[in-house]
Motif scaffolding. Structure first.
Motif, PDB file in Angstrom:
ATOM      1  N   LEU A 161     -11.701   7.617   7.352  1.00 12.09           N
ATOM      2  CA  LEU A 161     -12.182   7.208   6.040  1.00 12.09           C
ATOM      3  C   LEU A 161     -11.142   6.362   5.327  1.00 12.09           C
ATOM      4  O   LEU A 161      -9.939   6.606   5.448  1.00 12.09           O
ATOM      5  N   THR A 162     -11.589   5.388   4.580  1.00 15.58           N
ATOM      6  CA  THR A 162     -10.674   4.511   3.864  1.00 15.58           C
ATOM      7  C   THR A 162     -10.284   5.120   2.522  1.00 15.58           C
ATOM      8  O   THR A 162     -11.074   5.818   1.881  1.00 15.58           O
ATOM      9  N   ALA A 163      -9.054   4.824   2.110  1.00 13.18           N
ATOM     10  CA  ALA A 163      -8.575   5.282   0.813  1.00 13.18           C
ATOM     11  C   ALA A 163      -9.271   4.487  -0.289  1.00 13.18           C
ATOM     12  O   ALA A 163      -9.803   3.402  -0.064  1.00 13.18           O
ATOM     13  N   ILE A 164      -9.254   5.037  -1.494  1.00 14.38           N
ATOM     14  CA  ILE A 164      -9.885   4.392  -2.639  1.00 14.38           C
ATOM     15  C   ILE A 164      -8.877   4.330  -3.773  1.00 14.38           C
ATOM     16  O   ILE A 164      -8.244   5.337  -4.104  1.00 14.38           O
ATOM     17  N   GLY A 165      -8.710   3.167  -4.355  1.00 14.74           N
ATOM     18  CA  GLY A 165      -7.820   3.037  -5.499  1.00 14.74           C
ATOM     19  C   GLY A 165      -6.720   2.023  -5.276  1.00 14.74           C
ATOM     20  O   GLY A 165      -6.668   1.342  -4.257  1.00 14.74           O
ATOM     21  N   LYS A 166      -5.832   1.932  -6.254  1.00 12.23           N
ATOM     22  CA  LYS A 166      -4.815   0.891  -6.273  1.00 12.23           C
ATOM     23  C   LYS A 166      -3.521   1.320  -5.584  1.00 12.23           C
ATOM     24  O   LYS A 166      -3.166   2.486  -5.557  1.00 12.23           O
ATOM     25  N   HIS A 167      -2.801   0.326  -5.050  1.00 15.36           N
ATOM     26  CA  HIS A 167      -1.445   0.523  -4.544  1.00 15.36           C
ATOM     27  C   HIS A 167      -0.496   0.151  -5.676  1.00 15.36           C
ATOM     28  O   HIS A 167      -0.064  -0.980  -5.798  1.00 15.36           O
ATOM     29  N   SER A 168      -0.183   1.059  -6.520  1.00 13.84           N
ATOM     30  CA  SER A 168       0.727   0.768  -7.627  1.00 13.84           C
ATOM     31  C   SER A 168       1.362   2.061  -8.095  1.00 13.84           C
ATOM     32  O   SER A 168       1.001   3.140  -7.650  1.00 13.84           O
ATOM     33  N   SER A 169       2.309   1.938  -8.988  1.00 14.56           N
ATOM     34  CA  SER A 169       2.986   3.142  -9.474  1.00 14.56           C
ATOM     35  C   SER A 169       1.994   3.975 -10.260  1.00 14.56           C
ATOM     36  O   SER A 169       1.460   3.540 -11.279  1.00 14.56           O
ATOM     37  N   GLY A 170       1.703   5.132  -9.789  1.00 14.75           N
ATOM     38  CA  GLY A 170       0.747   6.032 -10.409  1.00 14.75           C
ATOM     39  C   GLY A 170       0.747   7.325  -9.637  1.00 14.75           C
ATOM     40  O   GLY A 170       1.824   7.846  -9.293  1.00 14.75           O
ATOM     41  N   VAL A 171      -0.420   7.858  -9.341  1.00 16.93           N
ATOM     42  CA  VAL A 171      -0.502   9.096  -8.568  1.00 16.93           C
ATOM     43  C   VAL A 171      -1.406   8.893  -7.373  1.00 16.93           C
ATOM     44  O   VAL A 171      -2.315   8.064  -7.389  1.00 16.93           O
ATOM     45  N   VAL A 172      -1.134   9.656  -6.340  1.00 15.64           N
ATOM     46  CA  VAL A 172      -1.962   9.677  -5.141  1.00 15.64           C
ATOM     47  C   VAL A 172      -2.547  11.067  -5.007  1.00 15.64           C
ATOM     48  O   VAL A 172      -1.807  12.068  -4.988  1.00 15.64           O
ATOM     49  N   LEU A 173      -3.875  11.154  -4.954  1.00 20.55           N
ATOM     50  CA  LEU A 173      -4.555  12.424  -4.738  1.00 20.55           C
ATOM     51  C   LEU A 173      -4.927  12.487  -3.264  1.00 20.55           C
ATOM     52  O   LEU A 173      -5.571  11.580  -2.744  1.00 20.55           O
ATOM     53  N   SER A 174      -4.521  13.550  -2.605  1.00 19.84           N
ATOM     54  CA  SER A 174      -4.785  13.677  -1.174  1.00 19.84           C
ATOM     55  C   SER A 174      -5.435  15.016  -0.869  1.00 19.84           C
ATOM     56  O   SER A 174      -5.261  15.998  -1.597  1.00 19.84           O
ATOM     57  N   GLY A 175      -6.199  15.033   0.213  1.00 23.73           N
ATOM     58  CA  GLY A 175      -6.852  16.271   0.617  1.00 23.73           C
ATOM     59  C   GLY A 175      -8.092  15.998   1.428  1.00 23.73           C
ATOM     60  O   GLY A 175      -8.389  14.850   1.771  1.00 23.73           O
ATOM     61  N   ALA A 176      -8.834  17.054   1.715  1.00 19.66           N
ATOM     62  CA  ALA A 176     -10.091  16.904   2.439  1.00 19.66           C
ATOM     63  C   ALA A 176     -11.065  16.086   1.593  1.00 19.66           C
ATOM     64  O   ALA A 176     -11.063  16.190   0.359  1.00 19.66           O
ATOM     65  N   PRO A 177     -11.886  15.264   2.221  1.00 21.65           N
ATOM     66  CA  PRO A 177     -12.810  14.416   1.465  1.00 21.65           C
ATOM     67  C   PRO A 177     -13.654  15.180   0.444  1.00 21.65           C
ATOM     68  O   PRO A 177     -13.816  14.733  -0.694  1.00 21.65           O
ATOM     69  N   LEU A 178     -14.180  16.339   0.833  1.00 19.00           N
ATOM     70  CA  LEU A 178     -15.007  17.106  -0.092  1.00 19.00           C
ATOM     71  C   LEU A 178     -14.194  17.557  -1.300  1.00 19.00           C
ATOM     72  O   LEU A 178     -14.697  17.559  -2.431  1.00 19.00           O
ATOM     73  N   GLU A 179     -12.940  17.926  -1.090  1.00 19.44           N
ATOM     74  CA  GLU A 179     -12.098  18.362  -2.211  1.00 19.44           C
ATOM     75  C   GLU A 179     -11.857  17.209  -3.181  1.00 19.44           C
ATOM     76  O   GLU A 179     -11.871  17.390  -4.400  1.00 19.44           O
ATOM     77  N   LEU A 180     -11.652  16.013  -2.644  1.00 20.50           N
ATOM     78  CA  LEU A 180     -11.456  14.845  -3.499  1.00 20.50           C
ATOM     79  C   LEU A 180     -12.730  14.513  -4.275  1.00 20.50           C
ATOM     80  O   LEU A 180     -12.676  14.127  -5.451  1.00 20.50           O
ATOM     81  N   VAL A 181     -13.869  14.667  -3.620  1.00 23.73           N
ATOM     82  CA  VAL A 181     -15.149  14.436  -4.300  1.00 23.73           C
ATOM     83  C   VAL A 181     -15.322  15.434  -5.445  1.00 23.73           C
ATOM     84  O   VAL A 181     -15.700  15.062  -6.563  1.00 23.73           O
TER      85      VAL A 181
END
Length: 212
Positions: A161-181
């Motif tokens: 699965l592809t990541a969603i969002g910007k490559h910039s200084s901020g936060v990265v949320l990671s985990g199982a796809p359902l958890e992110l949803v």
């Protein structure tokens, strides 16, 4: 069998095993309320819209209340679960666009049901269903954090699965796809995700997220 049909069957089975009076992740709704909502959404769309527009306090929906009352007895509750499992008429709007309109709704509400009383073991979803879920959720995931104080990037632990969002200084949320949803859909406390970023970025995001 389609993914939405499989999810509907599994969802109905979970309702049969659940305590009708148990809490859910939906504020103000017990299991019985959640069941009534799902059935009304599929079989009485206009009433469902009216309840959503006019109700200020969850649990006080005008039209849904009648279904909740009918499901007050074991027989009535079982009948409502049967209605859910039977699905919408294929001639209705919900029936014609079943996968599009219901898959995401079922998966998220299924977790509302399962996690209402606290942490539970994760469900194991087929990898193809996960991909379909991610694809259908993508437009919502893209918009979910647009008002966040920092840039947000979602990185599923599934390399397919592809990541969603910007490559910039901020936060990265990671985990199982359902958890992110679930996190993006407002189930913040129940979602099992990791948050990475600078101390200032993660603190700012956490404060904003806690208000949603």
């Amino acid at each position: 069998m389609t993914w939405v049909a499989k999810e509907r069957r599994s969802f109905a089975a979970s309702f049969r095993d659940a305590d009708p009076d148990a809490p859910t992740l939906c504020d103000g709704w017990t299991t019985r309320h959640l069941l009534a909502h799902v059935v009304q959404r599929e079989h009485a769309i206009l009433r469902n819209i009216w309840d959503q527009v006019t109700t200020n306090s969850p649990g006080e929906e005008r039209f849904m209340r009648s279904l909740v009352t009918k499901a007050g007895s074991p027989h009535g509750y079982a009948a409502l679960v049967d209605t859910l499992e039977a699905g919408p008429s294929r001639h209705s709007l919900m029936g014609r666009f079943d996968e599009t309109l219901n898959l995401l709704e079922y998966v998220v509400h299924h977790e509302d049901l399962r996690r209402g009383s606290g942490p539970v073991p994760r469900r194991t979803l087929h990898e193809e269903e996960v991909r379909e879920l991610w694809r259908r959720a993508r437009p919502i995931l893209t918009r979910a954090y647009r008002k966040a104080p920092v840039a947000v990037r979602l990185e599923p632990d599934d390399s397919a699965l592809t990541a969603i969002g910007k490559h910039s200084s901020g936060v990265v949320l990671s985990g199982a796809p359902l958890e992110l949803v679930l996190h993006a859909f407002g189930r913040r406390q129940a979602a099992d995700i990791g948050i990475q970023g600078s101390a200032d970025a993660t603190r700012s995001f956490a404060e904003w997220s806690a208000q949603k």
